[in-house]
Scaffold this motif. Sequence first.
Motif, PDB file in Angstrom:
ATOM      1  N   ASP A 100      51.428  28.063  42.299  1.00 37.94           N
ATOM      2  CA  ASP A 100      51.701  27.094  41.236  1.00 37.94           C
ATOM      3  C   ASP A 100      50.709  27.348  40.119  1.00 37.94           C
ATOM      4  OD1 ASP A 100      53.809  25.758  42.417  1.00 37.94           O
ATOM      5  OD2 ASP A 100      52.540  24.199  43.298  1.00 37.94           O
ATOM      6  N   THR A 101      51.208  27.627  38.922  1.00 35.50           N
ATOM      7  CA  THR A 101      50.368  27.778  37.744  1.00 35.50           C
ATOM      8  C   THR A 101      50.586  26.562  36.859  1.00 35.50           C
ATOM      9  OG1 THR A 101      50.455  30.192  37.828  1.00 35.50           O
ATOM     10  CG2 THR A 101      49.876  29.203  35.712  1.00 35.50           C
ATOM     11  N   THR A 102      49.483  25.940  36.456  1.00 34.58           N
ATOM     12  CA  THR A 102      49.544  24.771  35.586  1.00 34.58           C
ATOM     13  C   THR A 102      48.800  25.102  34.303  1.00 34.58           C
ATOM     14  OG1 THR A 102      49.496  23.343  37.537  1.00 34.58           O
ATOM     15  CG2 THR A 102      49.071  22.301  35.408  1.00 34.58           C
ATOM     16  N   SER A 103      49.497  24.951  33.175  1.00 32.46           N
ATOM     17  CA  SER A 103      48.918  25.238  31.865  1.00 32.46           C
ATOM     18  C   SER A 103      48.883  23.941  31.061  1.00 32.46           C
ATOM     19  CB  SER A 103      49.767  26.291  31.147  1.00 32.46           C
ATOM     20  OG  SER A 103      49.258  26.546  29.857  1.00 32.46           O
ATOM     21  N   TYR A 104      47.715  23.646  30.495  1.00 30.37           N
ATOM     22  CA  TYR A 104      47.541  22.452  29.663  1.00 30.37           C
ATOM     23  C   TYR A 104      47.522  22.892  28.208  1.00 30.37           C
ATOM     24  CZ  TYR A 104      46.226  20.522  34.146  1.00 30.37           C
ATOM     25  OH  TYR A 104      46.224  20.147  35.462  1.00 30.37           O
ATOM     26  N   ALA A 105      48.354  22.266  27.400  1.00 27.69           N
ATOM     27  CA  ALA A 105      48.513  22.706  26.020  1.00 27.69           C
ATOM     28  C   ALA A 105      48.967  21.529  25.154  1.00 27.69           C
ATOM     29  CB  ALA A 105      49.532  23.849  25.967  1.00 27.69           C
ATOM     30  N   ARG A 106      49.284  21.837  23.907  1.00 31.09           N
ATOM     31  CA  ARG A 106      49.853  20.858  22.984  1.00 31.09           C
ATOM     32  C   ARG A 106      50.993  21.521  22.236  1.00 31.09           C
ATOM     33  NH1 ARG A 106      44.556  20.811  21.562  1.00 31.09           N
ATOM     34  NH2 ARG A 106      44.858  21.206  19.346  1.00 31.09           N
TER      35      ARG A 106
END
Length: 195
Positions: A100-106
């Motif tokens: 599972d890859t989780t990317s935090y962005a806007r």
Amino acid sequence: MNDASAEIADLVNNWAFYRDQEAWSELGATFHDEGTISLSWFDGPHKGFVAASQNLAKSNRALLKHYIGVPRIRIDGDRALSEVNITIMVRAKTPFGEVDTTSYARFIDRIEKRDGVWRILKRTAVYEKDRTDPVDRPALPEAFFEGLDRYPAELRFLASSLDKGGVELSKTTVLDKSPQLATLHMEGDAWLAGN
């Protein structure tokens, strides 16, 4: 929240719902005809993004989910700027096991109202940080982490996952606290003011 802000918030939220539910025509309708999108793996017209997303979905290489926060919206007449926190969650098979890859962005969106309807004119993703966790195994082997330093720290696991899946990282990817982000904000302010 006024009516325009509520409509724009719905638009921003619906984009993610349509993308994740593979509602392709509805996803396309969130953009103006000439609308563009710039992400970690795609930069160009929204129609190309919708087609590329369909192809990725058909490949069954990964499960994808977007979580959209509450957008910050600024409105000037028939133009609006929206900035919203997003979490991109990807489950993919790798040579080292399922992760599972989780990317935090806007997302920073330029949005216009035409013929009484708000739609996205330009969407740009700004990447902040990411992580990868094993799904089926207690730990990933060291080989999984080899080469990660080739990618920007803000999205190294997402970029590595894209690369391993045969998808090249876009050269226009915007990172948090970068000169490109400062330019994006300045251009957005000028655009909102009609300059």
